[in-house]
Scaffold this active site. Structure first.
Site, PDB file in Angstrom:
ATOM      1  N   HIS A 157     -28.255  -8.709  -0.844  1.00 17.46           N
ATOM      2  CA  HIS A 157     -29.623  -8.791  -0.347  1.00 17.46           C
ATOM      3  C   HIS A 157     -29.932  -7.445   0.282  1.00 17.46           C
ATOM      4  O   HIS A 157     -29.094  -6.876   0.991  1.00 17.46           O
ATOM      5  CB  HIS A 157     -29.702  -9.920   0.681  1.00 17.46           C
ATOM      6  CG  HIS A 157     -31.086 -10.343   1.069  1.00 17.46           C
ATOM      7  ND1 HIS A 157     -32.196 -10.091   0.294  1.00 17.46           N
ATOM      8  CD2 HIS A 157     -31.546 -11.031   2.152  1.00 17.46           C
ATOM      9  CE1 HIS A 157     -33.261 -10.612   0.866  1.00 17.46           C
ATOM     10  NE2 HIS A 157     -32.894 -11.181   2.008  1.00 17.46           N
ATOM     11  N   ALA A 208     -28.817 -12.859   9.680  1.00 17.69           N
ATOM     12  CA  ALA A 208     -28.636 -12.863  11.134  1.00 17.69           C
ATOM     13  C   ALA A 208     -27.168 -12.631  11.503  1.00 17.69           C
ATOM     14  O   ALA A 208     -26.856 -11.887  12.439  1.00 17.69           O
ATOM     15  CB  ALA A 208     -29.127 -14.182  11.726  1.00 17.69           C
ATOM     16  N   TYR A 226     -18.290 -17.159   3.792  1.00 16.74           N
ATOM     17  CA  TYR A 226     -18.024 -18.153   2.749  1.00 16.74           C
ATOM     18  C   TYR A 226     -19.050 -19.279   2.845  1.00 16.74           C
ATOM     19  O   TYR A 226     -18.719 -20.450   2.853  1.00 16.74           O
ATOM     20  CB  TYR A 226     -16.598 -18.694   2.889  1.00 16.74           C
ATOM     21  CG  TYR A 226     -15.995 -19.180   1.591  1.00 16.74           C
ATOM     22  CD1 TYR A 226     -15.609 -18.279   0.603  1.00 16.74           C
ATOM     23  CD2 TYR A 226     -15.807 -20.536   1.353  1.00 16.74           C
ATOM     24  CE1 TYR A 226     -15.068 -18.715  -0.594  1.00 16.74           C
ATOM     25  CE2 TYR A 226     -15.257 -20.984   0.167  1.00 16.74           C
ATOM     26  CZ  TYR A 226     -14.893 -20.073  -0.802  1.00 16.74           C
ATOM     27  OH  TYR A 226     -14.337 -20.517  -1.988  1.00 16.74           O
TER      28      TYR A 226
END
Length: 347
Positions: free
Chosen positions: A123, A100, A38
């Protein structure tokens, strides 16, 4: 899909007219969509899906973003859960964590990827660079992508204005035979204006190049160089900032966003037109080698590895804040803070 002509090249796009919200709801009527993370994209996509009538929950670890989710109306134990519980409940897992963090949390997510579920990204990073991220989905799940062409904040703002932010979509793995339909329905659900098809690899290559280039990295470098030259030649901070940033963002960008660069040129003085046409060539020739080098670094994976290495450091956030503070406290952006306060809407 509708055929559209883009500068002489024909592409297929999906519009909200041919794939309306009602159809998206029908496609996903039996799905439970879990937004995992979030931070940047999670709030915009999650809230838009919720407001559009989809069955959506949020999975988030305790902390500041968990509290933000509560403030946005997600209810602990009903629509807000820990990451594991949300993944277990979901039929579609939207992985909207940072790149990450996706690497860190992947072993947890993978446990709940049972046959027929969909794994959704915004992505192409994790899948394209899977040799570096070790994110390899099981063969019996759909792997899809919807990538809004802007921040989650922009996606939400445009949704609330009744507009849509354009998005790309892609299918990496179709285990169920419905991956494409699921991706398009989710793209409509999160508030896309229209959807254009890509691949995970093309999405991440263009995205990393754009972020480091004209969207963020290059624009800051270009603006700073002009500001410095003006200041070094005796112009005041206010004059330098107005001629470098304020006129660009407040006057000219809206014009070429509306009807293109030629239309913006046509609505400027003949002196400005002549100078722009004469100087765009030297700027193009000076910067294209930099963009070529940048794209090569993205394509070979060096940029991805730098991002993984840097963003995985325990003290990354502290270092990032120092870099952003230095940017914020630079003379150009301190001048910008004063100029913004002087805008009529703030007076």
């Amino acid at each position: 899909m509708a055929e559209m002509n883009f500068g002489g090249v024909t592409e297929n796009v999906v519009t909200r007219e041919e794939f309306p919200l009602e159809k998206a709801r029908e496609v996903l009527k039996d799905e439970v969509i879990a937004v995992i993370g979030y931070g940047v994209q999670g709030p915009g996509q999650g809230l838009n899906l919720r407001d559009n009538g989809f069955n959506v929950i949020v999975g988030q670890r305790p902390g500041k973003t968990y509290e933000k989710a509560i403030a946005d109306g997600w209810v602990p134990g009903k629509t807000l859960f820990g990451i594991e519980e949300a993944c277990e409940k979901a039929t579609i897992i939207q992985v909207l964590l940072s790149d990450a963090a996706q690497i860190e949390v992947w072993p947890t997510i993978k446990k709940y990827l049972t046959a027929g579920k969909a794994l959704y990204f915004s992505h192409g990073f994790a899948i394209t660079y899977k040799e570096r991220t070790n994110i390899v989905p099981p063969a019996d799940v759909d792997v899809i992508l919807v990538a809004p062409k802007g921040s989650g904040t922009s996606l939400r703002r445009m949704f609330l204005q009744g507009r849509g932010l354009n998005s790309s979509f892609a299918v990496f793995q179709d285990a169920t035979g419905h991956a494409r339909e699921r991706a398009i329905a989710l793209g409509i659900g999160v508030g896309s204006g229209y959807l254009f098809e890509t691949t995970f690899k093309r999405e991440v290559y263009s995205d990393l190049t754009g972020e480091r280039g004209s969207l963020m990295g290059a624009i800051q470098g270009l603006l700073l160089a002009q500001y410095e030259v003006l200041r070094e030649n005796g112009h005041s901070p206010s004059e330098a900032f107005n001629e470098t940033v304020e006129e660009l963002t407040q006057s000219l960008m809206p014009l070429f966003a509306e009807n293109g660069m030629d239309w913006m040129y046509a609505n400027c003085s003949t002196t400005a037109q002549r100078g722009a046409l004469d100087w765009m060539g030297p700027f193009h020739d000076a910067t294209k080698p930099v963009f070529e080098k940048l794209y090569a670094e993205v394509a070979c994976g060096n940029e991805a590895q730098r991002s993984i290495d840097t963003n995985s450091k325990p003290d990354y956030r502290e270092g990032l804040e120092k870099e952003l503070e230095a940017l914020r406290e630079s003379e150009m952006w301190r001048a910008g803070a004063v100029v913004r306060k002087l805008r009529p809407e703030n007076s």
